[in-house]
Write a protein that holds these residues in place. Sequence first.
Motif, PDB file in Angstrom:
ATOM      1  N   ARG A 153       0.974  -1.261  -0.167  1.00 54.61           N
ATOM      2  CA  ARG A 153       0.055   0.017  -0.112  1.00 54.61           C
ATOM      3  C   ARG A 153       0.696   1.254  -0.113  1.00 54.61           C
ATOM      4  O   ARG A 153       1.649   1.379   0.842  1.00 54.61           O
ATOM      5  CB  ARG A 153      -0.854  -0.304   1.269  1.00 54.61           C
ATOM      6  CG  ARG A 153      -2.024  -1.091   1.168  1.00 54.61           C
ATOM      7  CD  ARG A 153      -3.026  -1.106   2.329  1.00 54.61           C
ATOM      8  NE  ARG A 153      -4.231  -2.059   2.272  1.00 54.61           N
ATOM      9  CZ  ARG A 153      -4.872  -2.166   1.624  1.00 54.61           C
ATOM     10  NH1 ARG A 153      -5.268  -1.096   0.603  1.00 54.61           N
ATOM     11  NH2 ARG A 153      -5.732  -3.261   1.606  1.00 54.61           N
TER      12      ARG A 153
ATOM     13  N   ASN B 139      -3.132   3.671  -2.770  1.00 55.72           N
ATOM     14  CA  ASN B 139      -4.199   3.349  -2.006  1.00 55.72           C
ATOM     15  C   ASN B 139      -4.962   4.656  -1.837  1.00 55.72           C
ATOM     16  O   ASN B 139      -5.047   5.380  -0.868  1.00 55.72           O
ATOM     17  CB  ASN B 139      -3.791   3.011  -0.557  1.00 55.72           C
ATOM     18  CG  ASN B 139      -4.708   2.268   0.514  1.00 55.72           C
ATOM     19  OD1 ASN B 139      -5.723   1.769   0.016  1.00 55.72           O
ATOM     20  ND2 ASN B 139      -4.781   2.498   1.646  1.00 55.72           N
TER      21      ASN B 139
ATOM     22  N   GLU C 189     -13.411  -1.616   1.569  1.00 55.74           N
ATOM     23  CA  GLU C 189     -12.117  -1.701   0.935  1.00 55.74           C
ATOM     24  C   GLU C 189     -11.943  -3.031   0.283  1.00 55.74           C
ATOM     25  O   GLU C 189     -11.295  -3.309  -0.808  1.00 55.74           O
ATOM     26  CB  GLU C 189     -11.012  -1.233   1.701  1.00 55.74           C
ATOM     27  CG  GLU C 189     -10.751  -2.006   2.830  1.00 55.74           C
ATOM     28  CD  GLU C 189      -9.491  -1.944   3.490  1.00 55.74           C
ATOM     29  OE1 GLU C 189      -8.331  -2.185   2.935  1.00 55.74           O
ATOM     30  OE2 GLU C 189      -9.246  -1.531   4.635  1.00 55.74           O
TER      31      GLU C 189
ATOM     32  N   ASP D 264     -10.087  -4.693  -2.909  1.00 56.08           N
ATOM     33  CA  ASP D 264      -9.183  -5.184  -3.100  1.00 56.08           C
ATOM     34  C   ASP D 264      -9.393  -6.557  -3.946  1.00 56.08           C
ATOM     35  O   ASP D 264      -8.358  -7.019  -4.660  1.00 56.08           O
ATOM     36  CB  ASP D 264      -8.698  -5.609  -1.527  1.00 56.08           C
ATOM     37  CG  ASP D 264      -8.171  -4.426  -0.842  1.00 56.08           C
ATOM     38  OD1 ASP D 264      -7.941  -3.284  -1.502  1.00 56.08           O
ATOM     39  OD2 ASP D 264      -7.968  -4.556   0.316  1.00 56.08           O
TER      40      ASP D 264
END
Length: 397
Positions: free
Chosen positions: A196, A233, A242, A246
């Motif tokens: 990230r 990110n 999220e 992802d």
Amino acid sequence: MTSSRKNRHALQIDTEALSTLALVQEGLLAPVTGLMGEAEAREVDRSGRYKGVPFPFSFILAPRGRRNREVLEQARPGEKLDLICQGKTVGELTVEEVYPIDPQERVVRIYGSGDPTHPGVRGTLARLGELAVNGPYRVEYPLIRDTVNRVQQMIRRTGARKVSAMMLAANPLNRAHERMIRETLGQSDLMILFLRKPFTDEGLRYDIRLNALNLFIDNFLPRNKVLVIPFENTYIFAGYNELILDALLAKNYGAQELVIGKNHAGLGLYYDQNRLSTIFDTMGDLGIGINTVDEYVYCDTCRTLVSTQTCPHGQHHHIHYHSDSIMSLIQNGLLPPTILVRKEISANIVAALFPRRFRNLQETYYSLMPSSGLLEPQSDEQFYIKLMELYQTSSLT
């Protein structure tokens, strides 16, 4: 190009918006492949789905700013707008539709909260306007295309059939992260570690985390089975949904499995008819396997890293890998115990955070450390590694 074309209107966007537009342009959030019009956006916000696939909120472009608002108010269908980021033309958009949005409603959909004290809410409201624009666009952002090429080339070169992915902050990389990576590698042909890269200054700098992760991979893992990909990110990945995004991202990069720790806050663990379920059980098929991994702790009775599900000893025997607490030690210049962070990793990070910390490093090194008699310059990192070895000497404890 470094400036917008004459007689063409332009929208000013930030790097975060540019990165997100590039992700969609490259098909990494498919089935979403472009900006949504008003009707489409409202339907996605209502249903949480797009073309039958879970998608938590609409994908729109609504840049804030007085000049941006003026441009969008005057824009007409078919008009081409330059997209400007940090003074440079980075793409263009052909207007199909301009429509109003409610910024407050949008942040609630993203973060599950409209509380202005929430850092994500505050940051997103500061960059979100009240007019959205829809239409085909193109942007130039080589980083995203390069990462796609790297993954595809690695899969072809290794002939990997099972590709696993993990989203990792590594802030800092600790022993529990290492165990999760090793366990996954044992069941995969290739592992993609998405590191990230947030658009904030919180935690360790990206380059420090990347160097530490590469140090671990280069020295303690089979290098041809692991690939590190920078994962910018952006705000759309910061909300409570999220993990859905992802999973889509990992799938579109070519992974068949996403690995997630069971202690991840966004997983939403709950029991349904005596069966452990997660947010993914309510969302339907995303086209990628989800592997939830038990939380790892250090047990002072087992004297090793164990799963909380298999260790028979109670919480009072467990040392947890709490990232914020470990970071507190590092940010104060203290080397975490090696049961928490590998000494090579600690030395690498602390040396980067506190360069030239010692006035007489070489003198201190040779005064404290055993040596072969050859006096060679030692780095801060080497000093920390040797110092940790002294801490581990136990004959007088």
